[in-house]
Design a protein around this motif. Structure first.
Motif: not given
Length: 451
Positions: A267-270, A287-294, A300-301, A354-355
């Motif tokens: 998770l990430s907050s700003e 954060m979507r990790m595929e495997p790094r942040w993508s 969030p759901q 990133g957001v």
């Protein structure tokens, strides 16, 4: 008020030798810098490190309703490369000064926005005579609020939960700490103290099948760990000798070694921290990790409401710790949530993230309360034609962002070198956002198949 945007993700506070960045990290910095263009108004001035993509600027100006008035954007490539210390780039400084003088605004009317407000930005502010409070940042405050070691110290002092681990130097301390902690879950993650986007992270694991979410590289071990680990670390650029042989473009090597939690979500907050008063939550997502942040999912759901509330409350307290250091501006706070819904916090970053551009897009295209009634799905790296042509494809497919409905696809960044975009799929709920995303990926595949 007009603003001067200094888009400096390759700051000296982030990388040891910005001029020596390898091509792929340098290209990543160019893309991170371009995200800041979403904050521009017609009277603003921006300095970016990479090439100016006029097609993307026109796309952005049209979507933001800037009435054809494209803001002034300067590329450092047209001057003396990516040197942000102003005395190393006198021609660029002179051009910015000329634009300020021709703007019709007094210098006291200008504000400054940057990716990270480091010492170089403070020098720009003083040199240009802008009315800003640069003094704390001239003392290298940016390095403190982008240090994982500083974060862990502040968090532990405040009782904020962090993953089990330690700050270490390269050498025997790093080896001993990995050997001490790897038995907890079979894996540890080794992070450079100052780096971003997972670039400085290495997962060390005894699990042959584990995916290294959040890591740039994975080091798998078997056999005699005590005997094999020093050689394996050296081979993976985690330096062990008394003399530092830094990987090119990386910050000086202090490392954080943490126990790795395999079944966790990121998770990430700003938040925006004012000089005085309470920090304000701007957004939070997964954060979507595929495997790094993508990419991101905002908000969030599939998390309990109690986790949402705890994450936002803890983020506020962490931001207050940064404020007590003297920092004000944007801050991003990262956490992991385990299968048991327990939160642990891994770092803060006193800079844009990133957001940031996604939040700016949401606020400017939908409204300040966009998170209350929209779901945004983003992903990086989708290959498509150049932006002008691709925008026409989006219109024909009915996927282009519709201002009346407040839904559709927005191209967040466009990389003219590789043809990759960062997209934002905006839906009134999760199902609509996922449907838009699937339609977009199908469209991109169809276009590629017809080439």
């Amino acid at each position: 008020m007009p603003k001067l945007v200094l888009a400096n993700p390759h700051s000296r506070a982030m990388t040891a030798r910005p001029d020596d960045l390898p091509p792929i990290p340098r290209r990543g910095c160019d893309i991170e810098a371009a995200r800041m263009l979403w904050s521009l108004a017609a009277d603003d001035i921006a300095v970016i490190p990479g090439p100016i993509d006029k097609g993307f600027l026109n796309y952005l100006a049209d979507l933001l309703g800037l009435s054809g008035a494209v803001p002034a954007v300067l590329s450092m490539q047209d001057y003396r490369g990516i040197k942000w210390y102003p005395h190393d780039n006198a021609e660029l400084v002179a051009e910015v000064r000329n634009l300020l003088d021709a703007s019709g605004f007094h210098r006291r009317d200008w504000t400054v926005a940057s990716y990270i407000r480091d010492r170089d930005v403070a020098h720009w502010e003083r040199l240009l005579g802008l009315d800003t409070d640069a003094a704390p940042y001239a003392q290298d405050l940016a390095s403190l609020v982008n240090s994982k070691a500083v974060f862990r110290a502040l968090a532990l002092a405040a009782g904020t939960p962090v993953p089990e681990g330690y700050a270490v130097d390269a050498g025997p301390e790093l080896v001993d700490t990995v050997l001490e902690l790897i038995g907890r879950t079979g894996s540890v993650i080794v992070k450079q103290d100052q780096n971003s986007g997972g670039l400085g992270n290495t997962l060390i694991t005894t699990d042959a099948d584990l995916t290294g979410f959040g890591a740039a590289q994975v080091l798998r071990l078997d056999g005699d760990l005590a005997a094999d680990l020093p050689r394996a670390l050296h081979d993976h650029d985690l330096v062990l000798g008394d003399s530092l042989d830094l990987p090119r473009g990386m910050a000086p090597a202090k490392f954080i070694v943490e126990v790795y939690q395999p079944d966790s979500r990121s998770l990430s907050s700003e938040l925006c921290i004012p000089a005085a008063g309470a920090p304000v939550l701007r957004n939070y997502g997964e954060m979507r990790m595929e495997p790094r942040w993508s990419g991101f999912v905002l908000p969030p759901q599939d998390l309990p409401a109690t986790v949402h509330a705890q994450f936002c409350a803890d983020s506020q307290q962490i931001a207050l710790s940064a404020q007590r250091l003297g920092y004000h501006g944007l801050i991003n706070i990262d956490a992991i949530v385990g299968a048991d819904h327990r939160l642990t916090y891994t770092e803060f970053n006193g800079r844009a993230g990133g957001v940031t551009n996604i939040d700016t897009i949401g606020r400017r295209l939908i409204g300040e309360d966009y998170l209350h009634h929209r779901v945004l799905l983003t992903r990086n790296g989708l290959r498509v034609p150049r932006i002008t042509e691709f925008a026409e494809h989006l219109v024909r497919a009915g996927l282009h962002f519709d201002a009346a409905r407040g839904c559709g696809i927005v191209v967040g960044t466009d990389d003219p070198v590789t043809g990759a975009i960062e997209y934002v799929a905006i839906g009134r709920d999760r199902a609509e956002a996922e449907r838009l995303e699937q339609q977009l990926e199908t469209l991109a595949a169809d276009i590629a198949g017809n080439d």
